[in-house]
Motif scaffolding. Structure first.
Motif, mmCIF file in Angstrom:
data_model
loop_
_atom_site.group_PDB
_atom_site.id
_atom_site.type_symbol
_atom_site.label_atom_id
_atom_site.label_comp_id
_atom_site.label_asym_id
_atom_site.label_seq_id
_atom_site.Cartn_x
_atom_site.Cartn_y
_atom_site.Cartn_z
ATOM 1 N N VAL A 10 3.096 6.339 4.540
ATOM 2 C CA VAL A 10 3.796 6.297 3.260
ATOM 3 C C VAL A 10 3.902 4.835 2.850
ATOM 4 O O VAL A 10 4.427 4.016 3.609
ATOM 5 N N ILE A 11 3.361 4.485 1.699
ATOM 6 C CA ILE A 11 3.508 3.116 1.183
ATOM 7 C C ILE A 11 4.469 3.173 -0.005
ATOM 8 O O ILE A 11 4.204 3.849 -1.007
ATOM 9 N N ALA A 39 -2.495 -4.703 -1.617
ATOM 10 C CA ALA A 39 -2.790 -5.380 -0.351
ATOM 11 C C ALA A 39 -2.480 -4.437 0.820
ATOM 12 O O ALA A 39 -3.290 -4.284 1.746
ATOM 13 N N SER A 40 -1.322 -3.780 0.771
ATOM 14 C CA SER A 40 -0.961 -2.838 1.837
ATOM 15 C C SER A 40 -1.902 -1.642 1.844
ATOM 16 O O SER A 40 -2.355 -1.193 2.900
ATOM 17 N N LEU A 41 -2.204 -1.147 0.646
ATOM 18 C CA LEU A 41 -3.085 0.016 0.554
ATOM 19 C C LEU A 41 -4.441 -0.266 1.190
ATOM 20 O O LEU A 41 -4.975 0.549 1.951
ATOM 21 N N ARG A 42 -4.991 -1.435 0.919
ATOM 22 C CA ARG A 42 -6.297 -1.779 1.486
ATOM 23 C C ARG A 42 -6.249 -1.827 3.014
ATOM 24 O O ARG A 42 -7.176 -1.378 3.695
ATOM 25 N N VAL A 43 -5.163 -2.395 3.548
ATOM 26 C CA VAL A 43 -5.041 -2.508 5.008
ATOM 27 C C VAL A 43 -4.940 -1.119 5.644
ATOM 28 O O VAL A 43 -5.694 -0.784 6.573
ATOM 29 N N GLY A 115 5.921 -1.400 0.348
ATOM 30 C CA GLY A 115 4.849 -1.990 -0.457
ATOM 31 C C GLY A 115 5.134 -3.451 -0.811
ATOM 32 O O GLY A 115 4.241 -4.163 -1.269
ATOM 33 N N ALA A 116 6.367 -3.875 -0.575
ATOM 34 C CA ALA A 116 6.744 -5.264 -0.828
ATOM 35 C C ALA A 116 6.459 -6.166 0.384
ATOM 36 O O ALA A 116 6.917 -7.303 0.438
ATOM 37 N N ARG A 117 5.695 -5.637 1.375
ATOM 38 C CA ARG A 117 5.238 -6.454 2.514
ATOM 39 C C ARG A 117 3.712 -6.540 2.463
ATOM 40 O O ARG A 117 3.010 -5.839 3.190
ATOM 41 N N PRO A 118 3.192 -7.394 1.593
ATOM 42 C CA PRO A 118 1.738 -7.425 1.372
ATOM 43 C C PRO A 118 0.948 -8.109 2.483
ATOM 44 O O PRO A 118 -0.274 -8.025 2.501
ATOM 45 N N LEU A 124 -1.390 -4.990 13.195
ATOM 46 C CA LEU A 124 -0.023 -4.480 13.306
ATOM 47 C C LEU A 124 0.007 -2.965 13.078
ATOM 48 O O LEU A 124 0.657 -2.228 13.815
ATOM 49 N N VAL A 125 -0.721 -2.486 12.062
ATOM 50 C CA VAL A 125 -0.763 -1.051 11.791
ATOM 51 C C VAL A 125 -1.281 -0.307 13.030
ATOM 52 O O VAL A 125 -0.733 0.725 13.438
#
Ligand code: CTP
Ligand code: MG
Length: 228
Positions: A10-11, A39-43, A115-118, A124-125
Motif C-alpha cells: 500500500v503506497i 519514486a516509491s511506486l517505481r521502487v 508516499g511522502a518517503r521518496p 529496504l523493501v
C-alpha cells in the motif's frame, strides 16, 4: 523460489500535507521531475516479491494519477505488478484500509509505505518483505542520533528507535487491528502501533537513515521544490 502467497504494497498518497504547506499536497510536488509518490511506486514495482500495489490517492488527483500511470507503466521494463489506484480517506487509517480492500484474496502479507518517503530503496523493501514472511511483521528502525528527553528527564538513547515505513504485517492481522481500533477509538501514528494493540510485538529490521519522510518546509531539497 516458488511462492504460494503474494505480497501487496500500500503506497499512501492521500494526505493533505498540512505541515509542509503549499498549494498542492506534498506527494504531488515534483521531485527529480516527477510527482513525489512516483519514486516509491517505481521502487516497489521493481521488487519481484511484490505482486500487487495499491496506490491510495486523494480524490482531487485520482483521474490525473490514473492517466499518468499508463505511460509510466508502459515504460517500465522490469517486473510489472498489478496496480490498483484507489481513493483515500480523511485520516491515514482510512487510507490504509482503502488500500488493503483493493487487494485480491491471494495477498497474504502487506507492506504499508508513506508516499511522502521518496528515498525508499529496493534493498529496504526486500529486507522488510523477507522478514515479514518469516516473522509475520517487520518494521524498519534506526537509532536516533540526538539525545531524546521529556521536559522532565533525559531518556536512555540505547533503548530508543526512530520508526520508518514500509512496515510489513500479515494482512489478516493488520486488517483486524484497524477494525478493532475503529471500535475502540484508538488512534496511532504508524501501523505498528495498531497491531501492538492486539498484543503483537513487531519484529524490528534495520531501517535506512536516508529514508526520511518529507514533512515540513526544508525537508524538500530547495532546487527540487516546485513553486507553491
Ligand atoms: N496519508 C494518507 N491519507 C490520509 C493522511 C495521510 O494517505 N488521510 C498519507 C500521506 O499522504 C503520507 C503518509 O500518509 O504519505 C504519512 O502522513 P503525513 O506525513 O502525516 O502526511 P500528511 O497527513 O499529508 O501531512 P500533514 O500531517 O502535515 O497534513
Ligand atoms: Mg498527517
Amino acid at each position: 523460489m516458488q511462492q504460494n502467497y503474494q505480497i501487496g504494497a500500500v503506497i499512501l498518497a492521500a494526505g493533505k500535507g498540512t505541515r509542509l504547506g503549499g498549494s498542492i499536497p506534498k506527494q504531488h510536488r515534483l521531485l527529480r521531475g516527477e510527482p513525489m509518490y512516483m519514486a516509491s511506486l517505481r521502487v516497489f514495482a521493481s521488487v519481484a516479491e511484490i505482486g500487487e500495489i495499491a496506490l491510495v490517492v486523494d480524490k482531487a488527483h485520482l483521474e490525473e494519477v490514473r492517466s499518468s500511470l499508463t505511460g509510466v507503466l508502459a515504460g517500465m521494463e522490469s517486473h510489472k505488478p498489478v496496480i490498483h489506484v484507489v481513493e483515500g480517506g480523511a485520516e491515514r487509517p482510512d487510507s490504509v484500509m482503502a488500500g488493503l480492500a483493493a487487494f485480491s484474496s491471494g495477498v497474504r502479507y502487506v507492506l504499508v509505505h508513506d508516499g511522502a518517503r521518496p528515498y525508499v530503496t529496493e534493498q529496504l523493501v526486500c529486507r522488510i518483505a523477507d522478514a515479514v514472511t518469516t516473522y509475520g511483521s517487520a518494521i524498519p528502525c534506526i537509532r536516533p542520533r540526538d539525545t531524546i528527553r521529556t521536559a522532565e528527564h533525559t531518556l536512555d538513547r540505547s533503548t530508543l528507535y526512530l520508526v520508518q515505513t514500509p512496515q510489513g504485517f500479515r494482512r489478516d492481522i493488520l486488517e483486524y487491528a484497524y477494525e478493532q481500533a475503529k471500535e475502540n477509538g484508538f488512534a496511532g501514528t504508524d501501523d505498528a502501533s495498531y497491531v501492538e494493540q492486539l498484543g503483537v510485538r513487531p519484529h524490528l529490521v534495520e531501517g535506512d537513515p536516508a529514508n526520511m519522510k518529507i514533512t515540513i518546509p526544508g525537508d524538500l531539497p530547495e532546487e527540487e521544490e516546485t513553486p507553491s
